[in-house]
Design a protein around this motif. Structure first.
Motif, PDB file in Angstrom:
ATOM      1  N   LEU A 170      -5.171  -7.362  -7.871  1.00  0.00           N
ATOM      2  CA  LEU A 170      -5.178  -5.895  -7.711  1.00  0.00           C
ATOM      3  C   LEU A 170      -3.911  -5.282  -8.327  1.00  0.00           C
ATOM      4  O   LEU A 170      -3.983  -4.276  -9.043  1.00  0.00           O
ATOM      5  CB  LEU A 170      -5.278  -5.520  -6.221  1.00  0.00           C
TER       6      LEU A 170
ATOM      7  N   GLN B  61      -0.797   2.220   5.110  1.00  0.00           N
ATOM      8  CA  GLN B  61       0.588   2.595   4.811  1.00  0.00           C
ATOM      9  C   GLN B  61       0.780   4.076   5.066  1.00  0.00           C
ATOM     10  O   GLN B  61       1.663   4.492   5.799  1.00  0.00           O
ATOM     11  CB  GLN B  61       0.908   2.232   3.353  1.00  0.00           C
ATOM     12  N   SER B  62      -0.061   4.885   4.430  1.00  0.00           N
ATOM     13  CA  SER B  62       0.123   6.348   4.477  1.00  0.00           C
ATOM     14  C   SER B  62      -0.301   6.949   5.804  1.00  0.00           C
ATOM     15  O   SER B  62       0.221   7.980   6.216  1.00  0.00           O
ATOM     16  CB  SER B  62      -0.707   6.998   3.367  1.00  0.00           C
TER      17      SER B  62
ATOM     18  N   SER C 291       1.488  -0.628  -3.813  1.00  0.00           N
ATOM     19  CA  SER C 291       2.107  -1.007  -2.546  1.00  0.00           C
ATOM     20  C   SER C 291       2.765  -2.389  -2.644  1.00  0.00           C
ATOM     21  O   SER C 291       2.157  -3.340  -3.126  1.00  0.00           O
ATOM     22  CB  SER C 291       1.020  -1.020  -1.479  1.00  0.00           C
TER      23      SER C 291
ATOM     24  N   VAL D  95      -4.981   8.353  -0.548  1.00  0.00           N
ATOM     25  CA  VAL D  95      -6.339   8.716  -0.924  1.00  0.00           C
ATOM     26  C   VAL D  95      -7.021   9.459   0.224  1.00  0.00           C
ATOM     27  O   VAL D  95      -7.666   8.853   1.083  1.00  0.00           O
ATOM     28  CB  VAL D  95      -7.141   7.464  -1.352  1.00  0.00           C
TER      29      VAL D  95
ATOM     30  N   CYS E   5      -8.229  -0.315   3.476  1.00  0.00           N
ATOM     31  CA  CYS E   5      -8.606  -0.209   2.055  1.00  0.00           C
ATOM     32  C   CYS E   5      -7.530  -0.862   1.187  1.00  0.00           C
ATOM     33  O   CYS E   5      -6.354  -0.874   1.548  1.00  0.00           O
ATOM     34  CB  CYS E   5      -8.698   1.258   1.622  1.00  0.00           C
ATOM     35  N   GLY E   6      -7.941  -1.328   0.036  1.00  0.00           N
ATOM     36  CA  GLY E   6      -6.991  -1.788  -0.990  1.00  0.00           C
ATOM     37  C   GLY E   6      -6.075  -2.885  -0.497  1.00  0.00           C
ATOM     38  O   GLY E   6      -6.496  -3.888   0.091  1.00  0.00           O
TER      39      GLY E   6
ATOM     40  N   ILE F 145      -5.403  -0.553   9.437  1.00  0.00           N
ATOM     41  CA  ILE F 145      -4.128  -0.750   8.714  1.00  0.00           C
ATOM     42  C   ILE F 145      -4.034   0.284   7.604  1.00  0.00           C
ATOM     43  O   ILE F 145      -4.953   0.411   6.781  1.00  0.00           O
ATOM     44  CB  ILE F 145      -4.038  -2.172   8.103  1.00  0.00           C
TER      45      ILE F 145
ATOM     46  N   GLN G 173       3.059  -4.966   6.607  1.00  0.00           N
ATOM     47  CA  GLN G 173       1.737  -4.995   7.260  1.00  0.00           C
ATOM     48  C   GLN G 173       1.414  -6.418   7.701  1.00  0.00           C
ATOM     49  O   GLN G 173       0.864  -6.639   8.779  1.00  0.00           O
ATOM     50  CB  GLN G 173       0.647  -4.497   6.295  1.00  0.00           C
TER      51      GLN G 173
HETATM   52  C1  F6R Z   1      -2.516  -0.835  -3.934  1.00  0.00           C
HETATM   53  C2  F6R Z   1      -2.516   0.381  -3.151  1.00  0.00           C
HETATM   54  C3  F6R Z   1      -3.800   0.853  -2.532  1.00  0.00           C
HETATM   55  C4  F6R Z   1      -3.578   1.169  -1.047  1.00  0.00           C
HETATM   56  C5  F6R Z   1      -4.861   1.768  -0.427  1.00  0.00           C
HETATM   57  C6  F6R Z   1      -4.714   2.004   1.059  1.00  0.00           C
HETATM   58  O1  F6R Z   1      -1.266  -1.118  -4.450  1.00  0.00           O
HETATM   59  O2  F6R Z   1      -1.501   0.984  -2.985  1.00  0.00           O
HETATM   60  O3  F6R Z   1      -4.815  -0.101  -2.685  1.00  0.00           O
HETATM   61  O4  F6R Z   1      -3.219  -0.011  -0.394  1.00  0.00           O
HETATM   62  O5  F6R Z   1      -5.159   2.977  -1.068  1.00  0.00           O
HETATM   63  O6  F6R Z   1      -3.703   2.932   1.324  1.00  0.00           O
HETATM   64  P1  F6R Z   1      -3.107   3.118   2.766  1.00  0.00           P
HETATM   65  O7  F6R Z   1      -2.460   1.849   3.151  1.00  0.00           O
HETATM   66  O8  F6R Z   1      -2.148   4.256   2.668  1.00  0.00           O
HETATM   67  O9  F6R Z   1      -4.269   3.421   3.701  1.00  0.00           O
END
Ligand code: F6R
Length: 369
Positions: free
Chosen positions: A241, A105-106, A157, A366, A57-58, A103, A164
């Motif tokens: 974005l 981050q969180s 991010s 999220v 996502c994102g 993929i 990534q």
């Molecule tokens: C943009 C941002 C979001 C995240 C998205 C996915 O700056 O932070 O678009 O990239 O919510 O989040 P993760 O990578 O944690 O799954």
């Protein structure tokens, strides 16, 4: 805790050279081969993979879009990239020979988690690319390649995105290495370039003052457009974005080749348009095409903000503002081209009086739909 910076985002942007280097650390051996022991999927199974599907996502989705170019070029395995929220609600065609890359981050994004669960139910192997140790997505995957960005606090991010990308390149190159594609020599050269790239990111950071000044001068604009081709297209999407979430401006990214299919109608006098220009070396057709795109939009009044490689003189006559980035192989360019866009969005947000680390209506992770 912000290490002398006004915002976590500024600190995290500045940490990118280290984040990139840390994500490569221990993964390239002395002979220049990749050693991804974490990818516990046996080489035999990786050789059988006939399709790669990236879900995210994102910003992580943008990393996936870039991964597609790398995976298909270096491995010749077809690769699809899909928003996790779309993927999970259709009926994707997957089986035991599909490799799904999630993929995040969180590691806690609900849509990405649901997408990977769906993939595993179909018998596919799931490889997570994740920044958070022990989070849910890596725990539920067959294997995980951790990005070593360190904790990312700002909601938008930045350093996680660059790492990534590094992880995606490593996976793509590793698949190429395991499967022995015809790009053997190129893979070796790219691994060498990748191991130098953190220094190039550092150089970009040292030249950001004009980008900040430019951003401040645009604080009263309503719209900024972003154009790119090839891997520059996802970079354009990421630039847009960042601007939406931080500056609350209308920002859109387009594939430059799509201009005449609609978006060019948006161009009006003094509209800022950021263009990510591919290297004039290598696939020079792409470069020539984008130079004509810059001419086209400028002829219609656009204020062109051109991100181009050092030494690329062809863009000079058409650039109202020129942002230089170091020369890199085409596929790696997003690692240097994204940085000015992050700085641009951060500075614009500040100039507009916005809360940089905590944009309105957004959450860092999220975990709901
Ligand atoms: C943009 C941002 C979001 C995240 C998205 C996915 O700056 O932070 O678009 O990239 O919510 O989040 P993760 O990578 O944690 O799954």
């Amino acid at each position: 805790e912000k290490g002398g910076y006004d915002y976590f985002m500024l600190k995290e942007i500045a940490e990118q050279p280290k984040a990139v280097a840390d994500t490569l650390l221990g993964r390239i051996d002395a002979s220049g081969s990749l050693t991804l022991d974490e990818v516990r999927i046996p080489a035999g199974e990786l050789r059988e993979v006939d399709k790669v599907v990236v879900v995210a996502c994102g910003t992580a989705f943008h990393a996936g879009l870039i991964a597609k170019y790398a995976i298909e070029h270096w491995t010749r395995i077809p690769c699809e990239v899909e928003l996790a929220s779309e993927f999970r609600y259709r009926d994707p065609i997957l089986d035991g020979r599909s490799l799904v890359i999630a993929i995040s981050q969180s590691g806690e994004t609900m849509d990405t988690l649901m997408a990977l669960r769906h993939a595993r139910e179909q018998g596919s192997k799931v490889l997570a690319i994740c920044n958070t140790n022990g989070s849910t997505i890596p725990r539920e995957s067959d294997a995980v390649l951790y990005t070593h960005a360190g904790p990312e606090v700002a909601v938008a991010s930045t350093k996680a995105f660059l790492t990534q990308l590094v992880a995606c390149y490593l996976v793509a190159l590793y698949l190429g290495q395991v499967r022995g594609t015809k790009w053997g020599d190129e893979i070796g050269a790219v691994i060498r370039d990748l191991s130098q790239i953190s220094g190039e990111v550092e150089r970009v950071l040292e030249t950001m003052e004009p980008v900040r000044a430019l951003a401040r001068s645009l604080a009263s604009k309503n719209t900024v457009l972003f154009l790119g081709r090839h891997v520059g297209y996802p970079v354009a999407l990421e630039g847009a974005l960042k601007l939406k979430e931080l500056a609350y401006m209308h920002a859109e990214g387009f594939a430059a080749g799509e201009l005449k299919h609609g978006p060019i109608a948006l161009i009006e006098d003094d509209l800022p348009v950021v263009v990510v220009v591919p290297s004039p070396r290598g696939r020079s057709v792409l470069h020539d095409k984008i130079v004509s795109n810059i001419q086209e939009i400028r002829a219609r009044g656009a204020r062109t903000i051109v991100i181009a490689e050092e030494g690329d003189e062809a863009v000079v006559p058409y650039a109202d503002h020129l942002i230089r980035i170091p020369a890199t192989p085409t596929l790696l360019q997003p690692l240097v081209a994204t940085v000015p866009l992050q700085v641009f969005a951060c500075e614009l947000a500040t100039a507009r009086g916005n809360e940089v680390d905590q944009p309105r209506n957004l959450a860092k992770s999220v975990t709901v739909e």
